[in-house]
Design an enzyme around this catalytic site. Sequence first.
Site, PDB file in Angstrom:
ATOM      1  N   GLU A 172      -8.776   0.308  -3.201  1.00 21.52           N
ATOM      2  CA  GLU A 172      -9.639   0.324  -2.012  1.00 21.52           C
ATOM      3  C   GLU A 172     -10.547   1.537  -2.113  1.00 21.52           C
ATOM      4  OE1 GLU A 172      -6.852  -1.727   1.357  1.00 21.52           O
ATOM      5  OE2 GLU A 172      -6.849   0.448   1.253  1.00 21.52           O
ATOM      6  N   HIS A 180       0.912   6.278   1.758  1.00 17.88           N
ATOM      7  CA  HIS A 180       1.632   7.254   2.577  1.00 17.88           C
ATOM      8  C   HIS A 180       2.812   7.905   1.883  1.00 17.88           C
ATOM      9  CE1 HIS A 180      -1.316   6.820   5.510  1.00 17.88           C
ATOM     10  NE2 HIS A 180      -1.133   5.516   5.584  1.00 17.88           N
ATOM     11  N   THR A 206      -8.378   3.595   8.573  1.00 19.28           N
ATOM     12  CA  THR A 206      -9.604   2.787   8.589  1.00 19.28           C
ATOM     13  C   THR A 206      -9.768   2.074   9.928  1.00 19.28           C
ATOM     14  OG1 THR A 206      -9.171   2.459   6.249  1.00 19.28           O
ATOM     15  CG2 THR A 206     -10.916   1.135   7.217  1.00 19.28           C
ATOM     16  N   ASN A 236       0.856  -1.184   0.000  1.00 16.57           N
ATOM     17  CA  ASN A 236       0.000   0.000   0.000  1.00 16.57           C
ATOM     18  C   ASN A 236       0.899   1.244   0.000  1.00 16.57           C
ATOM     19  OD1 ASN A 236      -1.460   2.283   0.982  1.00 16.57           O
ATOM     20  ND2 ASN A 236      -3.049   0.939   1.773  1.00 16.57           N
ATOM     21  N   ARG A 277      -7.246  12.882   0.612  1.00 13.40           N
ATOM     22  CA  ARG A 277      -6.187  13.407   1.483  1.00 13.40           C
ATOM     23  C   ARG A 277      -4.805  12.909   1.072  1.00 13.40           C
ATOM     24  NH1 ARG A 277      -7.281   9.995   7.015  1.00 13.40           N
ATOM     25  NH2 ARG A 277      -9.348  10.876   6.789  1.00 13.40           N
ATOM     26  N   ARG A 319      -9.188   8.099  -0.931  1.00 10.99           N
ATOM     27  CA  ARG A 319     -10.275   8.431  -0.002  1.00 10.99           C
ATOM     28  C   ARG A 319     -11.169   9.496  -0.605  1.00 10.99           C
ATOM     29  NH1 ARG A 319     -10.251   7.400   5.459  1.00 10.99           N
ATOM     30  NH2 ARG A 319      -8.712   5.843   6.066  1.00 10.99           N
ATOM     31  N   HIS A 362      -5.707   3.666  -1.844  1.00 12.31           N
ATOM     32  CA  HIS A 362      -7.022   3.975  -1.276  1.00 12.31           C
ATOM     33  C   HIS A 362      -7.334   5.453  -1.530  1.00 12.31           C
ATOM     34  CE1 HIS A 362      -9.668   3.959   2.642  1.00 12.31           C
ATOM     35  NE2 HIS A 362     -10.324   4.415   1.579  1.00 12.31           N
ATOM     36  N   GLU A 421     -11.023  -9.393   2.838  1.00 13.34           N
ATOM     37  CA  GLU A 421      -9.771  -8.990   3.483  1.00 13.34           C
ATOM     38  C   GLU A 421     -10.107  -8.759   4.949  1.00 13.34           C
ATOM     39  OE1 GLU A 421      -7.153  -6.165   1.591  1.00 13.34           O
ATOM     40  OE2 GLU A 421      -6.485  -5.393   3.545  1.00 13.34           O
ATOM     41  N   HIS A 477      -3.842  -4.475   7.762  1.00  8.28           N
ATOM     42  CA  HIS A 477      -4.019  -3.248   8.541  1.00  8.28           C
ATOM     43  C   HIS A 477      -3.141  -3.284   9.792  1.00  8.28           C
ATOM     44  CE1 HIS A 477      -5.853   0.653   9.041  1.00  8.28           C
ATOM     45  NE2 HIS A 477      -5.601   0.461  10.317  1.00  8.28           N
TER      46      HIS A 477
HETATM   47  C1  LIG Z   1      -8.345  -0.171   4.221  1.00  8.65           C
HETATM   48  C2  LIG Z   1      -7.079  -0.168   4.962  1.00  8.65           C
HETATM   49  O1  LIG Z   1      -6.939  -0.781   5.964  1.00  8.65           O
HETATM   50  C3  LIG Z   1      -5.897   0.578   4.521  1.00  8.65           C
HETATM   51  O2  LIG Z   1      -5.757   0.672   3.203  1.00  8.65           O
HETATM   52  C4  LIG Z   1      -5.805   1.920   5.079  1.00  8.65           C
HETATM   53  O3  LIG Z   1      -6.628   2.034   6.157  1.00  8.65           O
HETATM   54  C5  LIG Z   1      -6.161   2.954   4.056  1.00  8.65           C
HETATM   55  O4  LIG Z   1      -6.340   4.177   4.579  1.00  8.65           O
HETATM   56  P1  LIG Z   1      -5.091   5.089   4.988  1.00  8.65           P
HETATM   57  O5  LIG Z   1      -3.981   4.725   4.046  1.00  8.65           O
HETATM   58  O6  LIG Z   1      -5.642   6.445   4.805  1.00  8.65           O
HETATM   59  O7  LIG Z   1      -4.772   4.723   6.389  1.00  8.65           O
HETATM   60  N1  LIG Z   2      -5.839  -2.967   3.517  1.00  5.32           N
HETATM   61  C1  LIG Z   2      -4.785  -2.760   4.445  1.00  5.32           C
HETATM   62  C2  LIG Z   2      -3.700  -1.980   3.832  1.00  5.32           C
HETATM   63  O1  LIG Z   2      -3.748  -1.699   2.669  1.00  5.32           O
HETATM   64  C3  LIG Z   2      -2.509  -1.596   4.613  1.00  5.32           C
HETATM   65  O2  LIG Z   2      -2.798  -0.852   5.695  1.00  5.32           O
HETATM   66  P1  LIG Z   2      -1.576  -0.291   6.630  1.00  5.32           P
HETATM   67  O3  LIG Z   2      -0.450  -1.309   6.578  1.00  5.32           O
HETATM   68  O4  LIG Z   2      -1.147   1.018   6.032  1.00  5.32           O
HETATM   69  O5  LIG Z   2      -2.206  -0.214   7.969  1.00  5.32           O
END
Ligand SMILES: CC(=O)[C@@H](O)[C@H](O)COP(=O)(O)O
Ligand SMILES: NCC(=O)COP(=O)(O)O
Length: 244
Positions: A73, A13, A104, A10, A52, A48, A46, A154, A194
């Site tokens: 996502e 960030h 999340t 992911n 953001r 949003r 994701h 998931e 997560h």
């Molecule tokens: C759905 C999930 O668990 C993650 O992809 C994460 O919460 C996405 O949102 P952020 O990256 O904004 O935390």
């Molecule tokens: N779906 C969970 C994800 O994408 C990763 O979340 P995180 O490791 O940033 O908490």
Amino acid sequence: MNSRVLLGVNIDHVATLRQARGTRYPDPVQAALVAEEAGADGITIHPREDRRHIQDRDVLLLREVLQTKMNLEMAVTDAMLAFAEQVRPECVCLVPEKREELTTEGGLDVDGQEERVARACERLARIGAEVSLFIDPDPAQIDAAVRCGAPVVELHTGDYAEASDPEKADASFRVLADAVAYARKKGLIVNAGHGLHYHNTERVAAIQGINELNIGHAIIARAVFSGLKDAVRDMKAILDRARR
Ligand SMILES: CC(=O)[C@@H](O)[C@H](O)COP(=O)(O)O
Ligand SMILES: NCC(=O)COP(=O)(O)O
């Protein structure tokens, strides 16, 4: 089902850092390519509703350049469904979203809004996306996911990852492991994620039946010190070790 656990990276960030200063860098598209080169099996983003971090431009560019798969996502809204229909990602993960949350906070309440989620699953299946539902490790939510026709769930690992002491972590881990077994018995593909990081992931990756882990914050945080390639490789090594 793969014998090894797949790693979805992911990259939200990287975009968070860019948006903090309103610059053109660091670019999540560049991050995705580096992560793929280091062995990521997929890229999770994701966008949003408040945009953001990930921007529409990121999603559209990533759609052009990714060589693995995009896991988009998104909240279950008409606007996001229309966006997914435009982008046509390989995978869509439906998640709950609250404007004021830092990240999340829990799983999607599929059981409480079954019709709406089922309609979204149908719409996404029509564009060929593999749909997953981001849910708490709860049998009632797993049953609801099956009724909605989602092929994948998931499981939210937040309770385990954020447990305040080892006993609570053990208890949450057992709930998670039981949910994986239950969802597999129901015929679902089971992903999880997560809050997973370099010290709590191996145990989750060792649960038989887990197909893929999506991990973001910890990998991007480590990349600040080690570089993104090493951060991805180190996480992949943990996943591989868990299944040896
Ligand atoms: C759905 C999930 O668990 C993650 O992809 C994460 O919460 C996405 O949102 P952020 O990256 O904004 O935390
Ligand atoms: N779906 C969970 C994800 O994408 C990763 O979340 P995180 O490791 O940033 O908490």
